[in-house]
Design a protein around this motif. Sequence first.
Motif, PDB file in Angstrom:
ATOM      1  N   ASP A 196      41.713 -13.714-118.762  1.00 45.29           N
ATOM      2  CA  ASP A 196      40.584 -12.783-118.832  1.00 45.29           C
ATOM      3  C   ASP A 196      39.729 -12.862-117.589  1.00 45.29           C
ATOM      4  N   SER A 197      39.047 -11.783-117.322  1.00 36.41           N
ATOM      5  CA  SER A 197      37.989 -11.760-116.302  1.00 36.41           C
ATOM      6  C   SER A 197      36.718 -11.296-116.990  1.00 36.41           C
ATOM      7  N   TYR A 198      35.586 -11.719-116.427  1.00 36.30           N
ATOM      8  CA  TYR A 198      34.294 -11.366-116.998  1.00 36.30           C
ATOM      9  C   TYR A 198      33.534 -10.433-116.063  1.00 36.30           C
ATOM     10  N   VAL A 199      32.774  -9.552-116.676  1.00 39.09           N
ATOM     11  CA  VAL A 199      31.738  -8.799-115.974  1.00 39.09           C
ATOM     12  C   VAL A 199      30.463  -9.553-116.254  1.00 39.09           C
ATOM     13  N   MET A 200      29.764  -9.959-115.189  1.00 36.34           N
ATOM     14  CA  MET A 200      28.537 -10.735-115.345  1.00 36.34           C
ATOM     15  C   MET A 200      27.392  -9.954-114.705  1.00 36.34           C
ATOM     16  N   PHE A 201      26.213 -10.021-115.344  1.00 33.13           N
ATOM     17  CA  PHE A 201      25.095  -9.170-114.955  1.00 33.13           C
ATOM     18  C   PHE A 201      23.781  -9.920-115.121  1.00 33.13           C
ATOM     19  N   ARG A 202      22.851  -9.601-114.246  1.00 33.35           N
ATOM     20  CA  ARG A 202      21.468 -10.031-114.448  1.00 33.35           C
ATOM     21  C   ARG A 202      20.530  -9.051-113.762  1.00 33.35           C
ATOM     22  N   SER A 203      19.391  -8.875-114.373  1.00 28.36           N
ATOM     23  CA  SER A 203      18.330  -8.048-113.775  1.00 28.36           C
ATOM     24  C   SER A 203      17.624  -8.858-112.714  1.00 28.36           C
ATOM     25  N   LEU A 204      17.039  -8.153-111.772  1.00 27.04           N
ATOM     26  CA  LEU A 204      16.261  -8.811-110.736  1.00 27.04           C
ATOM     27  C   LEU A 204      14.783  -8.537-110.963  1.00 27.04           C
ATOM     28  N   GLY A 220      25.719   6.225-105.224  1.00 28.05           N
ATOM     29  CA  GLY A 220      24.994   7.212-106.019  1.00 28.05           C
ATOM     30  C   GLY A 220      24.096   6.580-107.052  1.00 28.05           C
ATOM     31  N   GLY A 221      24.267   7.000-108.305  1.00 31.05           N
ATOM     32  CA  GLY A 221      23.414   6.533-109.393  1.00 31.05           C
ATOM     33  C   GLY A 221      23.542   5.055-109.708  1.00 31.05           C
ATOM     34  N   GLY A 222      24.546   4.369-109.148  1.00 29.70           N
ATOM     35  CA  GLY A 222      24.700   2.931-109.378  1.00 29.70           C
ATOM     36  C   GLY A 222      24.313   2.081-108.188  1.00 29.70           C
ATOM     37  N   ALA A 223      23.734   2.712-107.162  1.00 26.79           N
ATOM     38  CA  ALA A 223      23.437   2.003-105.914  1.00 26.79           C
ATOM     39  C   ALA A 223      22.269   1.030-106.021  1.00 26.79           C
ATOM     40  N   HIS A 224      21.576   1.010-107.146  1.00 20.80           N
ATOM     41  CA  HIS A 224      20.453   0.081-107.323  1.00 20.80           C
ATOM     42  C   HIS A 224      20.912  -1.289-107.844  1.00 20.80           C
ATOM     43  N   VAL A 225      22.217  -1.446-108.092  1.00 19.61           N
ATOM     44  CA  VAL A 225      22.777  -2.709-108.572  1.00 19.61           C
ATOM     45  C   VAL A 225      23.576  -3.339-107.437  1.00 19.61           C
ATOM     46  N   ALA A 226      23.265  -4.591-107.128  1.00 24.95           N
ATOM     47  CA  ALA A 226      23.944  -5.315-106.059  1.00 24.95           C
ATOM     48  C   ALA A 226      25.232  -5.950-106.565  1.00 24.95           C
ATOM     49  N   ASN A 227      26.071  -6.303-105.623  1.00 27.49           N
ATOM     50  CA  ASN A 227      27.295  -7.040-105.872  1.00 27.49           C
ATOM     51  C   ASN A 227      27.480  -8.018-104.716  1.00 27.49           C
ATOM     52  N   GLY A 235      15.652  -4.158-102.375  1.00 25.01           N
ATOM     53  CA  GLY A 235      15.270  -3.178-103.387  1.00 25.01           C
ATOM     54  C   GLY A 235      16.244  -3.014-104.534  1.00 25.01           C
ATOM     55  N   PHE A 236      17.243  -3.875-104.620  1.00 19.88           N
ATOM     56  CA  PHE A 236      18.147  -3.805-105.766  1.00 19.88           C
ATOM     57  C   PHE A 236      17.389  -4.221-107.020  1.00 19.88           C
ATOM     58  N   ARG A 237      17.779  -3.659-108.140  1.00 24.18           N
ATOM     59  CA  ARG A 237      17.119  -3.944-109.418  1.00 24.18           C
ATOM     60  C   ARG A 237      17.921  -4.878-110.313  1.00 24.18           C
ATOM     61  N   ALA A 238      19.177  -5.107-109.941  1.00 23.41           N
ATOM     62  CA  ALA A 238      20.050  -5.976-110.730  1.00 23.41           C
ATOM     63  C   ALA A 238      21.213  -6.406-109.840  1.00 23.41           C
ATOM     64  N   MET A 239      21.976  -7.377-110.353  1.00 19.20           N
ATOM     65  CA  MET A 239      23.192  -7.804-109.670  1.00 19.20           C
ATOM     66  C   MET A 239      24.300  -7.891-110.705  1.00 19.20           C
ATOM     67  N   GLN A 240      25.476  -7.456-110.307  1.00 15.46           N
ATOM     68  CA  GLN A 240      26.625  -7.454-111.207  1.00 15.46           C
ATOM     69  C   GLN A 240      27.847  -7.983-110.474  1.00 15.46           C
ATOM     70  N   PHE A 241      28.586  -8.855-111.161  1.00 20.45           N
ATOM     71  CA  PHE A 241      29.875  -9.319-110.672  1.00 20.45           C
ATOM     72  C   PHE A 241      30.926  -8.662-111.561  1.00 20.45           C
ATOM     73  N   ASN A 242      31.845  -7.950-110.964  1.00 19.22           N
ATOM     74  CA  ASN A 242      32.777  -7.108-111.708  1.00 19.22           C
ATOM     75  C   ASN A 242      34.012  -7.827-112.227  1.00 19.22           C
ATOM     76  N   HIS A 243      34.346  -8.972-111.622  1.00 18.01           N
ATOM     77  CA  HIS A 243      35.661  -9.553-111.921  1.00 18.01           C
ATOM     78  C   HIS A 243      35.609 -11.066-111.716  1.00 18.01           C
ATOM     79  N   VAL A 244      34.871 -11.784-112.558  1.00 15.00           N
ATOM     80  CA  VAL A 244      34.807 -13.240-112.457  1.00 15.00           C
ATOM     81  C   VAL A 244      35.939 -13.800-113.322  1.00 15.00           C
ATOM     82  N   VAL A 245      36.891 -14.437-112.685  1.00 14.87           N
ATOM     83  CA  VAL A 245      38.074 -14.939-113.385  1.00 14.87           C
ATOM     84  C   VAL A 245      37.651 -16.051-114.344  1.00 14.87           C
ATOM     85  N   SER A 246      38.063 -15.932-115.598  1.00 12.94           N
ATOM     86  CA  SER A 246      37.605 -16.853-116.645  1.00 12.94           C
ATOM     87  C   SER A 246      37.992 -18.300-116.375  1.00 12.94           C
TER      88      SER A 246
END
Length: 160
Positions: free
Chosen positions: A152-160, A71-78, A108-119
């Motif tokens: 801890d785990s990290y959420v990591m993000f970058r725009s494309l 849905g509304g989050g489909a423009h972000v890749a993983n 056509g993704f606008r960003a990429m996000q990793f939801n659970h990068v182990v610290s």
Amino acid sequence: MQIRLATDADRPAILDIVRPILAAGDSYAVDRDLDDAAIAAYWFMPAHEVFVAEEHGQILGTYYLMANQRGGGAHVANCGYMTAPAARGKGIARAMGEHSLQRARQRGFRAMQFNHVVSTNTGAVALWQKLGFAIVGTLPAAFNHPEHGYVDSYVMFRSL
């Protein structure tokens, strides 16, 4: 080295990479005791576009690309990435990371996000930061590491 879409013929080599990494339980929030059918179902799920990094006919790594949400989050890749133990330290993960960013843009993704990068996966954290990802959130004690306990785990993000 070339990075290409995985084929059915690549499945055994991919499973040989994925199986021990999942069984180690130190970097993916996935059950450690999956059989080959369950591992294949996870890595090759319909939402995943699966790639391999290959050199001289040998598969050295694999990654998948998918939408992070629907849905509304489909423009972000993983993505999820794994490198064969014997190929670590040779730039395979970096090449797959760069390839995935390029492929995500093509799709056509606008960003990429990793939801659970182990610290404690410091090599991955450093690589993603070198590729422009920022730690945008910390999930306190969100991962039960087999050696270090709750980390801890990290959420990591970058725009494309």
